[in-house]
Design a protein around this motif. Structure first.
Motif, PDB file in Angstrom:
ATOM      1  N   ARG A 170       0.855  -1.338   0.080  1.00 27.98           N
ATOM      2  CA  ARG A 170       0.163   0.031  -0.016  1.00 27.98           C
ATOM      3  C   ARG A 170       0.879   1.299  -0.042  1.00 27.98           C
ATOM      4  N   GLN A 171       2.096   1.219   0.531  1.00 29.37           N
ATOM      5  CA  GLN A 171       2.914   2.222   0.993  1.00 29.37           C
ATOM      6  C   GLN A 171       3.418   2.849  -0.545  1.00 29.37           C
ATOM      7  N   ARG A 172       3.238   2.225  -1.774  1.00 34.14           N
ATOM      8  CA  ARG A 172       3.685   2.676  -3.152  1.00 34.14           C
ATOM      9  C   ARG A 172       2.939   3.752  -3.616  1.00 34.14           C
ATOM     10  N   ILE A 173       1.720   4.435  -2.995  1.00 33.63           N
ATOM     11  CA  ILE A 173       1.201   5.272  -3.284  1.00 33.63           C
ATOM     12  C   ILE A 173       2.041   6.671  -3.085  1.00 33.63           C
ATOM     13  N   LEU A 174       2.900   6.278  -1.984  1.00 30.27           N
ATOM     14  CA  LEU A 174       3.816   7.438  -1.626  1.00 30.27           C
ATOM     15  C   LEU A 174       4.762   7.592  -2.614  1.00 30.27           C
ATOM     16  N   GLU A 175       5.137   6.760  -3.621  1.00 34.17           N
ATOM     17  CA  GLU A 175       6.239   6.858  -4.474  1.00 34.17           C
ATOM     18  C   GLU A 175       5.807   7.389  -5.912  1.00 34.17           C
ATOM     19  N   LYS A 176       4.598   7.535  -5.866  1.00 37.29           N
ATOM     20  CA  LYS A 176       3.916   7.795  -7.282  1.00 37.29           C
ATOM     21  C   LYS A 176       4.719   9.147  -7.549  1.00 37.29           C
ATOM     22  N   ASP A 177       4.518   9.307  -9.110  1.00 40.53           N
ATOM     23  CA  ASP A 177       4.949  10.809  -9.680  1.00 40.53           C
ATOM     24  C   ASP A 177       4.124  11.932  -9.033  1.00 40.53           C
ATOM     25  N   SER A 178       2.863  11.715  -8.623  1.00 40.36           N
ATOM     26  CA  SER A 178       2.036  12.746  -8.162  1.00 40.36           C
ATOM     27  C   SER A 178       1.353  12.124  -6.682  1.00 40.36           C
ATOM     28  N   PRO A 179       2.220  11.935  -5.756  1.00 44.20           N
ATOM     29  CA  PRO A 179       1.798  11.392  -4.578  1.00 44.20           C
ATOM     30  C   PRO A 179       0.821  11.926  -3.815  1.00 44.20           C
ATOM     31  N   PRO A 180      -0.039  11.603  -2.759  1.00 40.21           N
ATOM     32  CA  PRO A 180      -0.818  12.228  -2.025  1.00 40.21           C
ATOM     33  C   PRO A 180      -0.221  12.915  -0.993  1.00 40.21           C
ATOM     34  N   VAL A 181      -0.854  13.890  -0.368  1.00 40.29           N
ATOM     35  CA  VAL A 181      -0.128  14.565   1.006  1.00 40.29           C
ATOM     36  C   VAL A 181      -0.516  13.691   1.979  1.00 40.29           C
ATOM     37  N   LEU A 182       0.342  13.250   2.772  1.00 39.03           N
ATOM     38  CA  LEU A 182      -0.016  12.413   4.038  1.00 39.03           C
ATOM     39  C   LEU A 182       0.208  13.354   5.059  1.00 39.03           C
ATOM     40  N   TRP A 183      -0.745  13.721   5.866  1.00 42.05           N
ATOM     41  CA  TRP A 183      -0.434  14.115   7.231  1.00 42.05           C
ATOM     42  C   TRP A 183      -0.945  13.310   8.254  1.00 42.05           C
ATOM     43  N   THR A 184       0.047  12.905   9.038  1.00 38.89           N
ATOM     44  CA  THR A 184      -0.279  11.827  10.249  1.00 38.89           C
ATOM     45  C   THR A 184      -0.088  12.363  11.534  1.00 38.89           C
ATOM     46  N   ILE A 185      -0.874  12.408  12.702  1.00 37.98           N
ATOM     47  CA  ILE A 185      -1.043  12.744  13.927  1.00 37.98           C
ATOM     48  C   ILE A 185      -0.702  11.474  14.916  1.00 37.98           C
ATOM     49  N   LEU A 186       0.279  11.527  15.425  1.00 41.49           N
ATOM     50  CA  LEU A 186       0.502  10.169  16.271  1.00 41.49           C
ATOM     51  C   LEU A 186       0.292  10.648  17.706  1.00 41.49           C
ATOM     52  N   SER A 187      -0.477   9.788  18.774  1.00 35.39           N
ATOM     53  CA  SER A 187      -0.455   9.976  19.902  1.00 35.39           C
ATOM     54  C   SER A 187       0.977   9.566  20.356  1.00 35.39           C
ATOM     55  N   GLU A 188       1.362  10.348  21.591  1.00 31.29           N
ATOM     56  CA  GLU A 188       2.716   9.816  22.093  1.00 31.29           C
ATOM     57  C   GLU A 188       2.822   8.511  22.348  1.00 31.29           C
ATOM     58  N   ALA A 189       1.608   7.698  22.736  1.00 28.23           N
ATOM     59  CA  ALA A 189       1.523   6.440  23.054  1.00 28.23           C
ATOM     60  C   ALA A 189       1.989   5.669  22.124  1.00 28.23           C
ATOM     61  N   ALA A 190       1.689   5.848  20.872  1.00 27.16           N
ATOM     62  CA  ALA A 190       2.227   5.176  19.655  1.00 27.16           C
ATOM     63  C   ALA A 190       3.807   5.082  19.520  1.00 27.16           C
ATOM     64  N   LEU A 191       4.507   6.152  20.187  1.00 28.61           N
ATOM     65  CA  LEU A 191       5.813   6.027  20.115  1.00 28.61           C
ATOM     66  C   LEU A 191       6.375   5.110  21.323  1.00 28.61           C
ATOM     67  N   ARG A 192       5.667   4.958  22.244  1.00 27.99           N
ATOM     68  CA  ARG A 192       6.200   4.132  23.406  1.00 27.99           C
ATOM     69  C   ARG A 192       5.570   3.024  23.564  1.00 27.99           C
ATOM     70  N   GLN A 193       4.539   2.230  22.863  1.00 27.65           N
ATOM     71  CA  GLN A 193       4.075   1.174  22.732  1.00 27.65           C
ATOM     72  C   GLN A 193       4.879   0.244  22.317  1.00 27.65           C
ATOM     73  N   GLU A 194       5.754  -0.597  22.965  1.00 24.71           N
ATOM     74  CA  GLU A 194       6.647  -1.434  22.236  1.00 24.71           C
ATOM     75  C   GLU A 194       6.121  -2.813  21.418  1.00 24.71           C
ATOM     76  N   ILE A 195       6.157  -2.381  20.119  1.00 25.75           N
ATOM     77  CA  ILE A 195       5.478  -3.388  19.172  1.00 25.75           C
ATOM     78  C   ILE A 195       6.740  -4.294  18.730  1.00 25.75           C
ATOM     79  N   GLY A 196       6.821  -5.427  18.909  1.00 24.65           N
ATOM     80  CA  GLY A 196       7.778  -6.189  18.090  1.00 24.65           C
ATOM     81  C   GLY A 196       9.151  -6.245  18.828  1.00 24.65           C
ATOM     82  N   GLY A 197       9.416  -5.380  19.898  1.00 20.58           N
ATOM     83  CA  GLY A 197      10.614  -5.369  20.624  1.00 20.58           C
ATOM     84  C   GLY A 197      11.460  -4.230  20.174  1.00 20.58           C
TER      85      GLY A 197
END
Length: 275
Positions: free
Chosen positions: A143-170
């Motif tokens: 799905r991430q290939r859309i960010l590599e298109k010649d005219s990719p969409p603008v992606l704006w992401t807001i992450l809760s700080e919890a997403a940085l600290r929740q240890e997923i995968g080690g």
């Protein structure tokens, strides 16, 4: 006599891919083993792909296209093949991602799929069900290939700080994931903000949501539950979620300060000294 499984190319994108691969291979006068030797894959794998029992990869498609002189057909088919392997309820969302010119997403506890690394995606997808994990991970990452298109969409992401600290995968997976977020720091079409714990109550307490905007079509809001998705173009809901997003952006750290917090968490929580 060798039994040849006859595929119906109209059955699915994967069947069509396998049908075309076999057609081009036979037209070139090559056995599966011979083609495998040319493109550095096993004849067994080629047989599995030709009979729609194994998903092709980008590398496989590119090599096969060159070896068989397809004019890039297999590589062009691959995104459609991988999208068709998504859960039925999510396929519409993948189409929205592919068509959107702007994507705004708020995530409460996890990095959005468009920004996940392979290790992080594998850990998320395998948390409950480990069946066909490698194929499911490849499908998500495609799905991430859309960010590599010649005219990719603008992606704006807001992450809760919890997403940085929740240890997923080690720790190693988390460090790689946060490094990946930082790699987008200077890309104008990918913007990442962090909503810090210190803001307290905020406009996103009801949960994660994503807003898709298109050229000429109404905007769509998408929310997700257990095993189901809820896209809607209801103008009142779209208006409310747009307002919520404005409030979340105002409460979140700036792009620069967000990157600094990501870097800080990466070093303090997942740094080499921790291991």
């Amino acid at each position: 006599m060798v039994h040849i499984n006859v595929l119906d190319p109209s059955a699915s994108p994967l069947d069509y891919y396998g049908y075309e691969l076999r057609r081009y291979r036979e037209a070139s006068g090559l056995t599966q083993k011979q083609l495998g030797a040319i493109i550095s894959y096993t004849g067994s794998l080629i047989g599995q792909i030709e009979t729609a029992r194994k998903l092709p990869t980008s590398d496989f498609s590119e090599r096969a296209d060159i070896a068989l002189g397809t004019g890039g057909l297999l590589s062009r088919l691959l995104p459609l093949v991988l999208r068709s392997q998504l859960p039925a309820w999510f396929q519409q969302v993948a189409e929205l991602e592919a068509r959107a010119i702007e994507i705004y997403t708020f995530q409460t506890h996890m990095v959005h799929g468009l920004l996940q690394t392979s290790g992080y995606a594998r850990a998320v997808l395998g948390a409950v069900d480990s069946a066909n994990l490698e194929d499911r991970t490849a499908v998500r990452l495609a799905r991430q290939r859309i960010l590599e298109k010649d005219s990719p969409p603008v992606l704006w992401t807001i992450l809760s700080e919890a997403a940085l600290r929740q240890e997923i995968g080690g720790e190693a997976v988390m460090r790689e994931q946060l490094e990946s977020l930082l790699s987008h720091e200077n890309k104008p079409n990918v913007n990442i903000q962090v909503l810090p714990y210190g803001v307290g109550a905020h406009a996103g307490l009801q949960g994660s949501f994503t807003l898709y905007r298109f050229s000429g079509d109404p905007a769509i809001v998408y929310t997700e539950g257990y095993g189901m998705g809820h896209p809607t173009a209801n103008p009142d809901i779209v208006k409310d979620c747009s307002l919520y997003y404005d409030h979340l952006q105002a409460a979140a750290l700036s792009l620069r300060d967000s990157a600094e917090l990501i870097r800080q968490v990466m070093e303090e929580r997942y740094g080499e000294q921790q291991r």
